[in-house]
Design a protein around this motif. Structure first.
Motif, PDB file in Angstrom:
ATOM      1  N   LYS A  59      -1.368  -5.527  -3.367  1.00  0.00           N
ATOM      2  CA  LYS A  59      -0.011  -5.331  -3.888  1.00  0.00           C
ATOM      3  C   LYS A  59       0.046  -5.570  -5.395  1.00  0.00           C
ATOM      4  O   LYS A  59       0.599  -4.757  -6.148  1.00  0.00           O
ATOM      5  N   THR A 104      -1.856  -2.951  -7.442  1.00  0.00           N
ATOM      6  CA  THR A 104      -1.048  -1.732  -7.536  1.00  0.00           C
ATOM      7  C   THR A 104       0.020  -1.868  -8.614  1.00  0.00           C
ATOM      8  O   THR A 104       0.237  -0.957  -9.423  1.00  0.00           O
ATOM      9  N   GLU A 105       0.699  -3.025  -8.616  1.00  0.00           N
ATOM     10  CA  GLU A 105       1.747  -3.249  -9.614  1.00  0.00           C
ATOM     11  C   GLU A 105       1.173  -3.322 -11.025  1.00  0.00           C
ATOM     12  O   GLU A 105       1.755  -2.789 -11.979  1.00  0.00           O
ATOM     13  N   ARG A 109      -1.551  -1.848 -12.098  1.00  0.00           N
ATOM     14  CA  ARG A 109      -1.936  -0.490 -12.505  1.00  0.00           C
ATOM     15  C   ARG A 109      -0.706   0.310 -12.950  1.00  0.00           C
ATOM     16  O   ARG A 109      -0.779   1.080 -13.917  1.00  0.00           O
ATOM     17  N   LYS A 110       0.422   0.120 -12.262  1.00  0.00           N
ATOM     18  CA  LYS A 110       1.646   0.801 -12.660  1.00  0.00           C
ATOM     19  C   LYS A 110       2.096   0.326 -14.039  1.00  0.00           C
ATOM     20  O   LYS A 110       2.538   1.128 -14.875  1.00  0.00           O
ATOM     21  N   LEU A 138       0.857  -1.186   0.000  1.00  0.00           N
ATOM     22  CA  LEU A 138       0.000   0.000   0.000  1.00  0.00           C
ATOM     23  C   LEU A 138       0.892   1.235   0.000  1.00  0.00           C
ATOM     24  O   LEU A 138       1.771   1.365   0.847  1.00  0.00           O
ATOM     25  N   GLU A 139       0.672   2.116  -0.959  1.00  0.00           N
ATOM     26  CA  GLU A 139       1.449   3.345  -1.041  1.00  0.00           C
ATOM     27  C   GLU A 139       0.526   4.477  -1.464  1.00  0.00           C
ATOM     28  O   GLU A 139      -0.302   4.306  -2.357  1.00  0.00           O
ATOM     29  N   THR A 195      -8.372   4.234  -1.243  1.00  0.00           N
ATOM     30  CA  THR A 195      -7.183   4.255  -0.389  1.00  0.00           C
ATOM     31  C   THR A 195      -7.571   4.522   1.055  1.00  0.00           C
ATOM     32  O   THR A 195      -7.009   3.917   1.981  1.00  0.00           O
TER      33      THR A 195
END
Length: 351
Positions: free
Chosen positions: A169, A172-173, A175-176, A133-134, A144
């Motif tokens: 996790k 998120t990766e 989506r990046k 989570l960032e 978020t």
């Protein structure tokens, strides 16, 4: 809702103060400790939040992590802080060592603005290289905030967070990766689509030609999807407004706004003027109730007054915009609901 407002208030404070914050220590006190407080932990209670928590590494003694949140005498989250101007990517190794020698499942690396939460998904008792989570606290999104809420003292559950961390996790990766491919598509990404529409040999020149085509195609697709959703929302709102107008025309012939209702409206305006200019507070009288709206918007009811029956009531609205009717002896009793009315304004203003 309360958590969202608290985080927004902290974000506003950060934007106002950050240029005056020059040290790591002041970053901790101005930005990080308030965040810990928002999570429901008492930063003044050393049995709950321990500053300079000992994390000795083998023969190397005196190693300390900035903060540890304690539950049942065990650390549940260790926190390493840096100056708000620092890039966190160069500081993960320090927290990695601390994580290994504590019993916690979660670690937080932060500069008071960027927050990176880690756990041990890849190898037990060994902190992952990448956070699950960032976020940047000054630009939070609703999903978020929902993840942050899981670390609140009232809802903290290790298994629940760990079980969710894996999917979080990888999402998120992913989506990046999607963002990277849309910004600067790789040859593999281009070939994936070119192979489906081009029958010839994919030479380097052909791939270069398709690079622009793939980029344009995706941008057009995304823009069309956004426009479709906007148009659908606008059409829905327009249909609703038209229906409301028809209803108002029918009702207007039967509606008689009483002096009592007008006086009650003035009381509500007097209460809400603390947070709103008067022109944003509008009433609409109907056959069944006297409604008071924000910005003349049916989707933003501030309250409803039921004054024409044998018993008088005020209708208040919660987060789901569900009306709760409460009895009042007379319109002067509206003053007793000052807090609830102001809370309703906060609800809409934070959307």
């Amino acid at each position: 809702m309360e958590l969202t407002l608290q985080l927004k208030a902290l974000a506003d404070k950060i934007n106002q103060l950050k240029d005056k914050i020059t040290t790591e220590e002041s970053t901790k006190h101005a930005f990080v400790l308030p965040f810990i407080n928002i999570l429901g932990y008492d930063t003044f209670n050393p049995t709950e939040v321990v500053p300079e928590f000992t994390a000795d590494l083998g023969l190397k003694k005196g190693e300390k992590v900035d903060y540890a949140i304690i539950q049942n005498d065990e650390p549940i989250l260790i926190i390493e802080c840096k100056n708000w101007k620092e890039n966190l990517s160069v500081h993960g190794s320090q927290l990695f060592r601390y994580f290994h020698v504590t019993k916690t499942r979660f670690a937080l690396l932060t500069n008071g603005i960027t927050y990176q939460f880690f756990t041990d998904l890849d190898e037990k008792n060994k902190m992952d290289q990448k956070p699950f989570l960032e976020f940047n606290i000054t630009s939070l999104k609703e999903n978020t905030v929902n993840e942050i809420a899981k670390f609140h003292k009232t809802s903290f559950d290790v298994n629940n967070i760990v079980n969710n961390a894996s999917s979080l996790k990888y999402i998120t990766e992913i989506r990046k990766q999607i963002n990277d491919e849309l910004t600067n598509p790789s040859n593999e990404f281009i070939k994936l689509f070119a192979n489906k529409v081009y029958s010839g040999r994919l030479t380097e020149k052909v791939v270069d030609e398709f690079r622009e085509l793939v980029n344009k195609g995706f941008n057009q697709f995304i823009n069309e999807k956004i426009n479709d959703r906007l148009n659908a929302a606008l059409n829905k709102e327009e249909q609703k407004q038209q229906a409301d107008q028809v209803e108002d025309v029918v009702h207007d012939t039967k509606i008689n706004t009483t002096e009592e209702e007008k006086d009650a409206f003035r009381i509500v305006v007097a209460i809400l003027r603390r947070k709103l200019p008067t022109h944003r507070i509008v009433y609409r009288d109907t056959q069944s109730y006297f409604g008071i709206l924000l910005d003349d918007n049916n989707r933003k009811p501030l309250c409803r007054l039921h004054l024409n029956g044998a018993k008088k009531h005020i209708g208040l609205f919660n987060n789901d915009k569900t009306e709760t009717r409460l009895p009042i002896e007379n319109i002067d009793a509206i003053y007793d609901f000052e807090k609830e009315l102001l809370d309703t304004v906060n609800l809409y203003e934070s959307e």
